[in-house]
Motif scaffolding. Sequence first.
Motif, PDB file in Angstrom:
ATOM      1  N   GLU A 135       1.018  -1.243  -0.159  1.00 26.07           N
ATOM      2  CA  GLU A 135       0.173   0.072   0.055  1.00 26.07           C
ATOM      3  C   GLU A 135       1.093   1.460   0.079  1.00 26.07           C
ATOM      4  OE1 GLU A 135      -2.190  -0.767   3.547  1.00 26.07           O
ATOM      5  OE2 GLU A 135      -3.998  -1.937   2.314  1.00 26.07           O
ATOM      6  N   LYS A 136       2.082   1.110   0.854  1.00 24.36           N
ATOM      7  CA  LYS A 136       2.913   2.550   0.896  1.00 24.36           C
ATOM      8  C   LYS A 136       3.781   2.614  -0.307  1.00 24.36           C
ATOM      9  CE  LYS A 136       6.873   4.163   3.263  1.00 24.36           C
ATOM     10  NZ  LYS A 136       7.888   3.674   4.204  1.00 24.36           N
TER      11      LYS A 136
ATOM     12  N   ASN B 237       2.447   1.785  -3.202  1.00 22.24           N
ATOM     13  CA  ASN B 237       1.485   2.437  -4.290  1.00 22.24           C
ATOM     14  C   ASN B 237       0.884   3.821  -3.951  1.00 22.24           C
ATOM     15  OD1 ASN B 237      -0.380   1.943  -6.408  1.00 22.24           O
ATOM     16  ND2 ASN B 237      -2.146   2.393  -4.987  1.00 22.24           N
ATOM     17  N   ASN B 238       0.721   4.168  -2.871  1.00 22.79           N
ATOM     18  CA  ASN B 238       0.503   5.525  -2.343  1.00 22.79           C
ATOM     19  C   ASN B 238       1.871   6.544  -2.444  1.00 22.79           C
ATOM     20  OD1 ASN B 238      -2.077   4.643  -1.805  1.00 22.79           O
ATOM     21  ND2 ASN B 238      -1.799   4.225   0.338  1.00 22.79           N
ATOM     22  N   GLU B 239       2.857   6.083  -2.175  1.00 21.58           N
ATOM     23  CA  GLU B 239       3.943   6.966  -2.180  1.00 21.58           C
ATOM     24  C   GLU B 239       4.736   7.209  -3.359  1.00 21.58           C
ATOM     25  OE1 GLU B 239       6.364   6.567   1.290  1.00 21.58           O
ATOM     26  OE2 GLU B 239       4.848   6.981   2.768  1.00 21.58           O
ATOM     27  N   ASP B 240       5.076   5.783  -3.991  1.00 18.64           N
ATOM     28  CA  ASP B 240       5.766   5.701  -5.091  1.00 18.64           C
ATOM     29  C   ASP B 240       4.908   5.718  -6.278  1.00 18.64           C
ATOM     30  OD1 ASP B 240       8.028   6.237  -3.411  1.00 18.64           O
ATOM     31  OD2 ASP B 240       7.987   4.091  -3.110  1.00 18.64           O
ATOM     32  N   HIS B 241       3.666   5.349  -6.283  1.00 17.13           N
ATOM     33  CA  HIS B 241       3.027   5.154  -7.401  1.00 17.13           C
ATOM     34  C   HIS B 241       3.357   4.090  -8.392  1.00 17.13           C
ATOM     35  CE1 HIS B 241       0.409   8.496  -6.096  1.00 17.13           C
ATOM     36  NE2 HIS B 241       1.671   9.236  -6.075  1.00 17.13           N
TER      37      HIS B 241
END
Length: 163
Positions: free
Chosen positions: A30-31, A33-37
Motif C-alpha cells: 500500500e505504501k 502504491n500511495n507514495e511511489d505510485h
Amino acid sequence: MEINELYLRTAFACMSSDGDIAKEEVALIEKMNNEDHLFGDINLTQRLEVLLTEINEQGLGFMKKFIDELSKQNLSIEEELQLLTIAAKTIYADNKVEYSEVKFFKLIRSCLKKVDNQTILNSIEEIDENWVEEDIVCDNDLLYVSYSKNVEMKLFDLSVINN
C-alpha cells in the motif's frame, strides 16, 4: 504485460512466496502504491483481492505462471533493478526472511537478463551475495522441484488485505 502490473505481481508473489501473507507486507505494498505510485492508477484493494483469488485457485501454479510471464519480459536495466528492489523490500517487510523467500528471489533474479549482480548488490541494501548466487535458474520445470519442495501453499483469507 504493463510494467506496473508486473511490479504488483512481483510484490504479491514475493509476499505469498513463504506460504503466508503478513500485514506488514500488505502495508508495504500500500505504501509503495500511495507514495511511489509503482502500480499505476488502480484500486489496489480490488487488485489484491483478484490476485488472492487467483493464488487460492491456482496454488503453486500461480507462482509458475508468474515466473513464465517474467521470463518473457524485455525489461530495461532500470526496470529489472526496480523489480528486484520491490521483491527484496516485500520479502523483508515482515522482518523475517524465510529460506523459501530467498529461493524465490533467486528464481526471479535468474529470469532477468540485463542487470548484473554487482549492480544489484550495490543498489539493494537488504540483500547480500547469497541472494544473487546462480544456483537457481529460470527453468519452469525446475520451479516445482526447487521452490515447491519447501513451500506449502495454503488458502489465503481476504481479510488480510481488508484490514
